[in-house]
Design a protein around this motif. Structure first.
Motif, PDB file in Angstrom:
ATOM      1  N   PRO A   1       4.400  13.074   3.993  1.00  0.00           N
ATOM      2  CA  PRO A   1       3.715  13.287   5.278  1.00  0.00           C
ATOM      3  C   PRO A   1       3.026  12.016   5.768  1.00  0.00           C
ATOM      4  O   PRO A   1       2.590  11.187   4.972  1.00  0.00           O
ATOM      5  CB  PRO A   1       2.704  14.385   4.968  1.00  0.00           C
ATOM      6  CG  PRO A   1       2.538  14.375   3.495  1.00  0.00           C
ATOM      7  CD  PRO A   1       3.792  13.824   2.905  1.00  0.00           C
ATOM      8  N   ARG A   2       2.964  11.903   7.078  1.00  0.00           N
ATOM      9  CA  ARG A   2       2.303  10.753   7.703  1.00  0.00           C
ATOM     10  C   ARG A   2       1.314  11.285   8.719  1.00  0.00           C
ATOM     11  O   ARG A   2       1.671  12.050   9.603  1.00  0.00           O
ATOM     12  CB  ARG A   2       3.349   9.890   8.389  1.00  0.00           C
ATOM     13  CG  ARG A   2       2.762   8.697   9.092  1.00  0.00           C
ATOM     14  CD  ARG A   2       3.881   7.845   9.676  1.00  0.00           C
ATOM     15  NE  ARG A   2       3.292   6.769  10.434  1.00  0.00           N
ATOM     16  CZ  ARG A   2       3.732   6.373  11.600  1.00  0.00           C
ATOM     17  NH1 ARG A   2       4.776   6.954  12.144  1.00  0.00           N
ATOM     18  NH2 ARG A   2       3.145   5.402  12.233  1.00  0.00           N
ATOM     19  N   SER A   3       0.094  10.862   8.584  1.00  0.00           N
ATOM     20  CA  SER A   3      -0.938  11.262   9.526  1.00  0.00           C
ATOM     21  C   SER A   3      -0.635  10.650  10.887  1.00  0.00           C
ATOM     22  O   SER A   3      -0.276   9.470  10.975  1.00  0.00           O
ATOM     23  CB  SER A   3      -2.304  10.779   9.030  1.00  0.00           C
ATOM     24  OG  SER A   3      -3.269  10.915  10.031  1.00  0.00           O
ATOM     25  N   PRO A   4      -0.777  11.422  11.973  1.00  0.00           N
ATOM     26  CA  PRO A   4      -0.493  10.893  13.308  1.00  0.00           C
ATOM     27  C   PRO A   4      -1.386   9.703  13.689  1.00  0.00           C
ATOM     28  O   PRO A   4      -1.005   8.877  14.501  1.00  0.00           O
ATOM     29  CB  PRO A   4      -0.746  12.066  14.247  1.00  0.00           C
ATOM     30  CG  PRO A   4      -0.995  13.255  13.412  1.00  0.00           C
ATOM     31  CD  PRO A   4      -1.172  12.820  12.000  1.00  0.00           C
ATOM     32  N   ASP A   5      -2.559   9.613  13.092  1.00  0.00           N
ATOM     33  CA  ASP A   5      -3.458   8.506  13.426  1.00  0.00           C
ATOM     34  C   ASP A   5      -3.411   7.369  12.405  1.00  0.00           C
ATOM     35  O   ASP A   5      -4.247   6.475  12.424  1.00  0.00           O
ATOM     36  CB  ASP A   5      -4.887   9.021  13.610  1.00  0.00           C
ATOM     37  CG  ASP A   5      -5.433   9.698  12.357  1.00  0.00           C
ATOM     38  OD1 ASP A   5      -4.646  10.058  11.469  1.00  0.00           O
ATOM     39  OD2 ASP A   5      -6.665   9.879  12.286  1.00  0.00           O
ATOM     40  N   ASP A   6      -2.414   7.366  11.526  1.00  0.00           N
ATOM     41  CA  ASP A   6      -2.278   6.312  10.522  1.00  0.00           C
ATOM     42  C   ASP A   6      -1.885   4.998  11.198  1.00  0.00           C
ATOM     43  O   ASP A   6      -0.875   4.920  11.879  1.00  0.00           O
ATOM     44  CB  ASP A   6      -1.220   6.713   9.486  1.00  0.00           C
ATOM     45  CG  ASP A   6      -0.988   5.622   8.455  1.00  0.00           C
ATOM     46  OD1 ASP A   6      -1.942   4.871   8.160  1.00  0.00           O
ATOM     47  OD2 ASP A   6       0.145   5.518   7.948  1.00  0.00           O
TER      48      ASP A   6
ATOM     49  N   ASP B   1       0.830  -1.203   0.000  1.00  0.00           N
ATOM     50  CA  ASP B   1       0.000   0.000   0.000  1.00  0.00           C
ATOM     51  C   ASP B   1       0.865   1.253   0.000  1.00  0.00           C
ATOM     52  O   ASP B   1       2.010   1.234   0.457  1.00  0.00           O
ATOM     53  CB  ASP B   1      -0.898   0.025   1.237  1.00  0.00           C
ATOM     54  CG  ASP B   1      -1.950  -1.072   1.221  1.00  0.00           C
ATOM     55  OD1 ASP B   1      -2.238  -1.611   0.135  1.00  0.00           O
ATOM     56  OD2 ASP B   1      -2.465  -1.402   2.306  1.00  0.00           O
ATOM     57  N   LYS B   2       0.280   2.355  -0.448  1.00  0.00           N
ATOM     58  CA  LYS B   2       0.996   3.630  -0.546  1.00  0.00           C
ATOM     59  C   LYS B   2       1.586   4.050   0.805  1.00  0.00           C
ATOM     60  O   LYS B   2       2.720   4.514   0.866  1.00  0.00           O
ATOM     61  CB  LYS B   2       0.046   4.715  -1.064  1.00  0.00           C
ATOM     62  CG  LYS B   2       0.700   6.070  -1.189  1.00  0.00           C
ATOM     63  CD  LYS B   2      -0.276   7.131  -1.676  1.00  0.00           C
ATOM     64  CE  LYS B   2       0.478   8.438  -1.811  1.00  0.00           C
ATOM     65  NZ  LYS B   2      -0.296   9.593  -1.524  1.00  0.00           N
ATOM     66  N   GLN B   3       0.834   3.892   1.890  1.00  0.00           N
ATOM     67  CA  GLN B   3       1.327   4.314   3.203  1.00  0.00           C
ATOM     68  C   GLN B   3       2.569   3.516   3.613  1.00  0.00           C
ATOM     69  O   GLN B   3       3.509   4.070   4.198  1.00  0.00           O
ATOM     70  CB  GLN B   3       0.239   4.172   4.279  1.00  0.00           C
ATOM     71  CG  GLN B   3      -0.924   5.104   4.112  1.00  0.00           C
ATOM     72  CD  GLN B   3      -2.005   4.506   3.196  1.00  0.00           C
ATOM     73  OE1 GLN B   3      -1.839   3.465   2.566  1.00  0.00           O
ATOM     74  NE2 GLN B   3      -3.135   5.188   3.129  1.00  0.00           N
ATOM     75  N   ILE B   4       2.576   2.227   3.310  1.00  0.00           N
ATOM     76  CA  ILE B   4       3.732   1.391   3.652  1.00  0.00           C
ATOM     77  C   ILE B   4       4.909   1.727   2.745  1.00  0.00           C
ATOM     78  O   ILE B   4       6.056   1.768   3.195  1.00  0.00           O
ATOM     79  CB  ILE B   4       3.357  -0.101   3.609  1.00  0.00           C
ATOM     80  CG1 ILE B   4       2.347  -0.392   4.731  1.00  0.00           C
ATOM     81  CG2 ILE B   4       4.594  -0.988   3.737  1.00  0.00           C
ATOM     82  CD1 ILE B   4       1.749  -1.768   4.699  1.00  0.00           C
ATOM     83  N   ALA B   5       4.633   2.000   1.474  1.00  0.00           N
ATOM     84  CA  ALA B   5       5.706   2.408   0.555  1.00  0.00           C
ATOM     85  C   ALA B   5       6.346   3.707   1.042  1.00  0.00           C
ATOM     86  O   ALA B   5       7.582   3.843   1.046  1.00  0.00           O
ATOM     87  CB  ALA B   5       5.164   2.570  -0.860  1.00  0.00           C
ATOM     88  N   GLU B   6       5.537   4.648   1.461  1.00  0.00           N
ATOM     89  CA  GLU B   6       6.082   5.914   1.955  1.00  0.00           C
ATOM     90  C   GLU B   6       6.839   5.726   3.270  1.00  0.00           C
ATOM     91  O   GLU B   6       7.870   6.365   3.484  1.00  0.00           O
ATOM     92  CB  GLU B   6       4.973   6.960   2.076  1.00  0.00           C
ATOM     93  CG  GLU B   6       4.496   7.407   0.711  1.00  0.00           C
ATOM     94  CD  GLU B   6       3.451   8.498   0.727  1.00  0.00           C
ATOM     95  OE1 GLU B   6       2.978   8.893   1.823  1.00  0.00           O
ATOM     96  OE2 GLU B   6       3.111   8.985  -0.365  1.00  0.00           O
TER      97      GLU B   6
ATOM     98  N   GLN C   1       0.320  -1.183  11.233  1.00  0.00           N
ATOM     99  CA  GLN C   1      -0.159  -2.143  12.225  1.00  0.00           C
ATOM    100  C   GLN C   1      -1.244  -3.047  11.642  1.00  0.00           C
ATOM    101  O   GLN C   1      -1.251  -4.257  11.897  1.00  0.00           O
ATOM    102  CB  GLN C   1      -0.700  -1.422  13.472  1.00  0.00           C
ATOM    103  CG  GLN C   1       0.365  -0.714  14.266  1.00  0.00           C
ATOM    104  CD  GLN C   1       0.570   0.740  13.810  1.00  0.00           C
ATOM    105  OE1 GLN C   1       0.245   1.121  12.697  1.00  0.00           O
ATOM    106  NE2 GLN C   1       1.137   1.543  14.692  1.00  0.00           N
ATOM    107  N   MET C   2      -2.147  -2.471  10.856  1.00  0.00           N
ATOM    108  CA  MET C   2      -3.229  -3.263  10.261  1.00  0.00           C
ATOM    109  C   MET C   2      -2.676  -4.263   9.254  1.00  0.00           C
ATOM    110  O   MET C   2      -3.163  -5.398   9.162  1.00  0.00           O
ATOM    111  CB  MET C   2      -4.274  -2.344   9.626  1.00  0.00           C
ATOM    112  CG  MET C   2      -4.968  -1.411  10.620  1.00  0.00           C
ATOM    113  SD  MET C   2      -5.591  -2.234  12.119  1.00  0.00           S
ATOM    114  CE  MET C   2      -6.821  -3.301  11.437  1.00  0.00           C
TER     115      MET C   2
END
Length: 193
Positions: free
Chosen positions: A155-160, A25-30, A164-165
């Motif tokens: 940027p990473r959202s503090p509640d991302d 996923d994009k968040q993990i890639a970042e 963990q998921m």
């Protein structure tokens, strides 16, 4: 270092980025890219860029591919760190990387989440661990000024909670994916199984 956001180029770096963007996923890639930048900044801050053991190409490979075990290529047959290390080793072997360097990258990925172990291994494992956990907020040695260009670009959202998921999702694939006392087992326990 003039531009903190420059990345290594070449066949291995391109292949690592391609598999990263194709399978996670994009968040993990970042997160993986931030991990590289923070690992390199740690090396810079600690005066390690000129250390004989420092290899930016291998550091890029290890940090960028450290969470491949959470992507679409991982079957859940082992803990995510090991599956990611195996996937990275296969890619590196396909690109003719010497066995010794493949072993170093494998170790760095397999141990990246091993608190108390990774920081006692070789430089590559140490820096991979530091980069990953600097992004996770565990290590705070890098000044906010050094981190700022990376945090602005990615940027990473503090509640991302995507990481963990993804670990929980992988852990649910089989008992081998969440052995006792692993991060995956703990997150799975906290999630109620």
């Amino acid at each position: 270092m003039n531009d903190p956001l420059v990345v290594p180029t070449g066949g291995i770096a391109d292949a690592a980025l391609a598999i990263l963007h194709k399978t996670v996923d994009k968040q993990i890639a970042e997160h993986s890219l931030r991990s590289f930048y923070f690992a390199r900044l740690t090396a810079q801050q600690e005066g390690l860029l000129t250390d004989a053991a420092y290899d930016e190409g291998l550091l890029f490979a290890a940090t960028v591919m450290h969470d491949l075990g959470l992507g679409t290529l991982a079957g859940g047959n082992a803990r995510f760190e090991v599956e990611g290390a195996d996937l990275a080793a296969t890619l590196l072997a396909e690109h003719g990387v010497p066995d010794g360097d493949i072993s170093r990258v494998w170790e760095a990925i397999a141990l990246h989440s091993s608190l108390g172990l990774a920081d006692r291994m070789g430089l590559l494992t140490y820096l991979t661990h530091k980069g990953v956990f600097t992004d996770g907020g565990r290590f705070t040695e890098l000044s906010p000024e050094l981190q700022e260009p990376v945090r602005l670009a990615y940027p990473r959202s503090p509640d991302d909670r995507s990481l963990q998921m993804a670990i929980i999702k992988h852990a649910r694939k089989s008992p081998k994916a969440a052995p006792p006392f692993s991060i995956a087992a703990e997150l799975l326990r906290q999630a109620g199984g």
